[in-house]
Design a protein around this motif. Structure first.
Motif, PDB file in Angstrom:
ATOM      1  N   LEU A 193      23.928  -3.096 -38.000  1.00  8.60           N
ATOM      2  CA  LEU A 193      24.783  -2.000 -37.577  1.00  8.60           C
ATOM      3  C   LEU A 193      25.543  -2.377 -36.300  1.00  8.60           C
ATOM      4  O   LEU A 193      24.957  -2.817 -35.314  1.00  8.60           O
ATOM      5  CB  LEU A 193      23.944  -0.741 -37.330  1.00  8.60           C
ATOM      6  N   GLY A 194      26.859  -2.215 -36.337  1.00  8.20           N
ATOM      7  CA  GLY A 194      27.682  -2.472 -35.173  1.00  8.20           C
ATOM      8  C   GLY A 194      28.042  -3.920 -34.939  1.00  8.20           C
ATOM      9  O   GLY A 194      28.704  -4.248 -33.955  1.00  8.20           O
ATOM     10  N   VAL A 195      27.625  -4.818 -35.831  1.00  6.84           N
ATOM     11  CA  VAL A 195      27.906  -6.249 -35.684  1.00  6.84           C
ATOM     12  C   VAL A 195      28.932  -6.668 -36.728  1.00  6.84           C
ATOM     13  O   VAL A 195      28.794  -6.358 -37.898  1.00  6.84           O
ATOM     14  CB  VAL A 195      26.617  -7.083 -35.844  1.00  6.84           C
TER      15      VAL A 195
END
Length: 558
Positions: A193-195
């Motif tokens: 998540l978020g990468v």
């Protein structure tokens, strides 16, 4: 037409080239037999793998035949291929761009599938990796005369470059003042998540292509600082993937070309060239993209003398080798690193086509990424304290070249890929004059790319090159080409009277492809919608992640 008449008209190859009127109607239930026999082509390297370990499962790519005289869409063929793979083993994903599918099969399952008369070929789904190495403050924009193009107002604006790689992070140099990463799609393993780029390689390449220097107060700027970028993730955090992921990514790019204005695809990754380009499925996929109007820029790889990676082996694409610019903007002191790939791939042109700076290139850093952890000494600080990253390799050279192509297409948007290749090749400059280097040179092609000279040159009329398409590309393009005028290189090739052939009686196989004048087709006026890719489901969650298991081979060379 009777069989007796056919024997007179086609004395040596009647059975191979014609579907007789007495033959049953070709349907999905009664497929044509392969004109070379009932078994599909199994790539030699795959055969060796099967023989060496008869029980171990192997990642594969299965390609279907085009079935004259009733053309199917490539999406239909891909779904059929995926269904067949699942019948025999573990299914992967549909690859409509080459009319096939990926999966994992045991040798016995591969052998059984090869005897299905609908199957044209089975290839190993080879590992692919990023093509790089690693150090200095940047001189490369001036080295390729991009700075002169900037002075005249050029910046790559309006041109979208798709980056097939490990992902692209939302770095300020790409996302401010406006976000130029227009879309992102993932064909590798699931992302945390978020990468966006756990590897760090794709972001570095994207910065070379189109970083605008926001974080460094324009100390570190890419070649086309206003170009749009499209993130097509095909490698995991270790820089590893499979050929099928690259093919799926190229398929997505071609299907979405007009939606995002994609004119260039950067392929700073490569797989070992285990065969000639004619039998290479990645080469086939880049050819389809090229013929669809997308300039494919590919790295030569870092294998040194006699080693060029796929898809850089393909004669259609622009293959780029590396230079060491010695940290100066003058080409006269440039040298070539020993690791830059070059050679003459089987059946292809001498590669690379051109070279560009690729050693110790400073571009974007992804803190905490695989490369950031592996090479902490490569972090570079700008004068204002912003941190960047230093890498080397033909990956970096390829990013430079893609940026140059974006500048060229901004200035001349009507150019075809063949014209782009001709312009950047013909305007390439000598380098290494201090060392007496003469061009053209087998290690460096036509020389170092010159953005200003290419942009300022007249649009060339490109002479037909007589290039043959890769087998998988020829198979996949059957529904697009069906009904177009047929033009043959040799009217009596292989003892056949080719004037008697038409779409209703030829069998679409390699004897036809060898003699077909591919340059005679008007590629710009073909109805590409007949490929049917809009019906494919572009859902990365459906990808089979069990085959993303290629280990890292250690730090890249400097």
């Amino acid at each position: 037409m009777t069989s007796a008449l056919l024997g007179n008209v086609f004395p040596t190859a009647a059975a191979a080239l014609l579907v007789l009127s007495v033959s049953p109607v070709v349907t999905a239930e009664t497929p044509l037999l392969n004109s070379r026999g009932s078994s599909a082509h199994i790539a030699p390297d795959l055969q060796r793998r099967m023989q060496s370990n008869p029980t171990r499962q192997v990642p594969v790519i299965v390609q279907m035949k085009a079935l004259p005289p009733v053309p199917r869409t490539t999406s239909q063929a891909a779904q059929t291929a995926l269904g067949l793979v699942r019948q025999h083993g573990q299914g992967g994903k549909a690859l409509g761009i080459i009319q096939g599918a990926s999966g994992v099969l045991a040798p016995s399952e591969i052998d059984a599938l090869a005897h299905d008369p609908r199957v044209a070929a089975i290839y190993e789904d080879h590992p692919v990796r990023w093509s790089d190495t690693t150090n200095l403050v940047t001189a490369y924009p001036a080295e390729v005369n991009a700075t002169d193009v900037w002075a005249a107002g050029g910046s790559g604006q309006g041109v979208t470059v798709a980056v097939l790689d490990s992902g692209i992070a939302q770095d300020p140099d790409l996302s401010q003042p406006t976000n130029r990463i227009v879309a992102a799609v993932n064909f590798a393993d699931p992302l945390p998540l978020g990468v966006q780029d756990p590897g760090g390689h794709g972001t570095h390449v994207a910065g070379i292509i189109g970083g605008n220097g926001t974080s460094s107060n324009r100390q570190y700027v890419g070649i086309a600082p206003r170009a749009n970028l499209l993130d097509v993730r095909v490698l995991d955090s270790q820089g590893s993937g499979r050929a099928s992921s690259v093919i799926a990514g190229l398929q997505w790019i071609v299907a979405h070309k007009d939606v995002y204005g994609i004119r260039v695809v950067n392929v700073s990754i490569g797989a070992p060239a285990t065969t000639d380009f004619v039998h290479d499925p990645i080469a086939a996929a880049v050819e389809v993209a090229w013929l669809r109007g997308i300039v494919v820029v590919s790295s030569a790889g870092n294998g040194g003398f006699g080693v060029v990676d796929s898809p850089g082996i393909d004669p259609h694409v622009i293959t780029v080798g590396a230079l060491d610019d010695q940290g100066t903007p003058s080409p006269s002191d440039d040298i070539q690193p020993a690791w830059t790939g070059w050679g003459i791939p089987i059946g292809s042109d001498a590669k690379p086509d051109v070279v560009a700076p690729g050693r110790r290139i400073v571009s974007l850093r992804v803190p905490g990424s695989t490369l950031d952890k592996l090479l902490p000494d490569r972090v570079v600080a700008a004068s204002n304290g912003a941190t960047y990253f230093r890498l080397s390799g033909t990956s970096m050279s390829t990013g430079v070249m893609s940026g140059v192509v974006a500048l060229l297409l901004e200035a001349h948007p009507g150019l075809t890929p063949d014209q782009v290749k001709a312009m950047v090749s013909r305007t390439a400059r000598p380098f290494g004059q201090q060392f007496g280097l003469l061009l053209p040179n087998p290690t460096a092609g036509m020389g170092i790319v010159d953005a200003h000279a290419a942009v300022g040159s007249a649009s060339p009329i490109v002479a037909p090159r007589g290039l043959r398409l890769a087998d998988a590309a020829a198979q996949a393009l059957y529904p697009v080409l069906y009904g177009q005028p047929l033009n043959w290189k040799d009217p009596s090739y292989a003892g056949v009277d080719w004037s008697q052939l038409n779409w209703s009686n030829l069998i679409w196989d390699n004897l036809v492809w060898d003699n077909l004048n591919w340059d005679a087709f008007n590629w710009n006026n073909l109805i590409w919608d007949s490929l049917g890719w809009n019906n494919l489901i572009w859902d990365s969650a459906t990808l089979n992640n069990l085959i993303w298991d290629v280990p890292s081979t250690g730090p890249p060379p400097d």
